[in-house]
Design an enzyme around this catalytic site. Structure first.
Site, PDB file in Angstrom:
ATOM      1  CE  LYS A  53      -3.741  -2.519   2.105  1.00  0.00           C
ATOM      2  NZ  LYS A  53      -4.457  -2.949   3.297  1.00  0.00           N
ATOM      3  CD  GLN A  97      -3.235  -4.200   6.452  1.00  0.00           C
ATOM      4  OE1 GLN A  97      -3.268  -3.171   5.785  1.00  0.00           O
ATOM      5  NE2 GLN A  97      -3.608  -5.370   5.968  1.00  0.00           N
ATOM      6  CG  ASP A 120      -9.890  -0.688   4.255  1.00  0.00           C
ATOM      7  OD1 ASP A 120      -9.740  -0.956   3.049  1.00  0.00           O
ATOM      8  OD2 ASP A 120      -9.152  -1.141   5.162  1.00  0.00           O
TER       9      ASP A 120
END
Ligand code: NAP
Length: 288
Positions: A53, A97, A120
Site C-alpha cells: 500500500k 490494517q 476501506d
C-alpha cells in the site's frame, strides 16, 4: 475456452489515471491526497500488505503515513491516535490494517475511523449507506470485483449471480453490489445444502471461501463469468519459496466452461490496492 481477466493490467490502467490526477492536483492546488495506515502487532502478512500500500501510494504521487503500535500497546492509545488523525485536515484517508491482535476490540477500533476518511468502507455507516443505495466508500476488494465484472460485461441486469462466502469484507458487500446491478443473487456458505447445484446455474460466480480449488471446473456453467477471490498458500517444495498460491476455483478446468475467469494470483488481488487509492482520491476531493 474462456478468456482470462487480467486484474494486474486493469489495476495498472487505474494507477495511470490516478497518477495523472494527483499530478494535476499538485500542479493546481499544491497538495495531493494523503493515506494513513494504522498497524498493530507483527502479523507477517499484514507487513507485506502495508508495504504494498505504501509503495503504490507513493509511486502514484500520494502522501503516505504509517502509525505502528506494538502488540502490547493499549487499545486506548490506538483510539486516541485515530481520533487525532480524524481531526487532521492534511490526512484524507485512514485505514486500520486487519487482522488486529486478538486482545483488541476490532469493531470498536474500526468504528472510530471517521466516515469521511473511511476509505476501506468498513465503518457501519458506510455499509448502511451501501445497503440504502447512498453514496459511500465501497470496501476495496468488492469494488475491485465489480470493476472486473463490468470490464467484460456492462449490463448485468437479470443475470443469476452466485456468491460463495458471506464475510463482511467480501461476500456480503459483493452481493449487495450485484443486487444493485439488478442481478438475482444467491449467497452460499458452509451450511449451503447443494453448492454444486447452485453454482451450476450461475451466470456470474464469485468465490470467496479460502479453500484451495474447492470449486470444481465441471460445476461452472458454460459461458459464466468467474471471479476467484481466494488466496490460498499451498505447500509445493518444487517452488523456490516452497509454496504456491491457489484460488478457490479449479482454474484450468473452470476456464474451459467459463466465458471469462480471473487467475490467482493476478486477478482480484491487484485490484484491491488500486481501489484503495481510488477511494483516497475520492476522499480528498470530497474534503476540499
Ligand atoms: P472468511 O471470512 O474466512 O469467510 C469464508 C466464507 O466461506 C464463509 O462465509 C464460510 O461460510 C464460507 N465457506 C467456508 N467453507 C465453505 C464450504 N465448504 N462451502 C461453502 N462455503 C464455505 O473469508 P474472506 O475474508 O471473505 O476471504 C475469503 C478468501 O478470499 C480468502 O482466501 C482470502 O484470503 C481471500 N481474500 C482475498 C482478497 C483479495 O484482495 N484478493 C481480499 C480478501 C480476502 P460460513 O460463513 O458458513 O462459515
Amino acid at each position: 475456452m474462456g478468456k482470462e481477466i487480467n486484474g494486474k493490467a486493469y489495476a495498472d490502467k487505474i494507477y495511470l489515471e490516478i497518477r495523472e490526477k494527483t499530478r494535476r492536483l499538485k500542479q493546481k492546488k499544491g497538495k495531493v491526497p494523503h493515506l494513513s495506515v494504522i498497524v498493530a502487532g507483527d502479523d507477517p502478512a499484514s507487513k507485506i500488505y502495508v508495504n504494498i500500500k505504501e509503495k503504490r501510494a507513493k509511486e502514484n504521487g500520494m502522501d503516505f503515513s504509517l502509525f505502528r503500535f506494538k502488540k502490547d500497546a493499549s487499545e486506548k492509545s490506538i483510539i486516541e491516535k485515530i481520533k487525532k488523525i480524524n481531526k487532521n485536515k492534511k490526512i484524507n484517508g485512514l485505514i486500520v490494517q486487519l487482522p488486529l491482535p486478538k486482545k483488541f476490540n476490532e469493531k470498536k477500533i474500526v468504528n472510530t475511523v471517521s466516515l469521511e476518511k473511511d476509505v476501506d468502507g468498513l465503518h457501519p455507516a458506510s455499509i448502511g449507506a451501501l445497503l440504502r443505495n447512498e453514496d459511500s466508500f465501497i470496501s476495496c476488494t468488492p469494488a475491485g470485483i465489480m470493476e472486473l465484472i463490468r470490464s467484460v460485461k456492462k449490463d448485468l441486469s437479470g443475470m443469476k449471480a452466485v456468491i460463495v462466502g458471506r464475510s463482511n469484507i467480501v461476500g456480503k458487500p459483493v452481493s449487495i453490489l450485484l443486487l444493485k446491478e439488478h442481478c438475482t443473487i444467491t449467497i452460499c456458505h458452509s451450511r449451503t445444502r447443494n453448492l454444486k447445484n447452485e453454482i451450476k446455474n450461475a451466470d456470474i460466480l464469485v468465490a470467496a471461501i479460502g479453500r484451495p480449488e474447492f470449486i470444481k471446473g465441471s460445476w461452472i456453467k458454460k459461458g459464466a463469468i468467474v471471479i476467484d477471490v481466494g488466496i490460498n498458500r499451498v505447500e509445493d517444495k518444487s517452488r523456490p519459496k516452497g509454496y504456491r498460491i491457489l484460488g478457490d476455483v479449479e482454474y484450468k478446468k473452470a476456464k474451459k466452461n467459463a466465458s471469462h475467469i480471473t487467475p490467482v494470483p493476478g486477478g482480484v488481488g491487484p485490484m484491491t490496492v488500486a481501489m484503495l487509492l481510488k477511494n483516497t482520491l475520492k476522499a480528498f476531493n470530497q474534503q476540499q
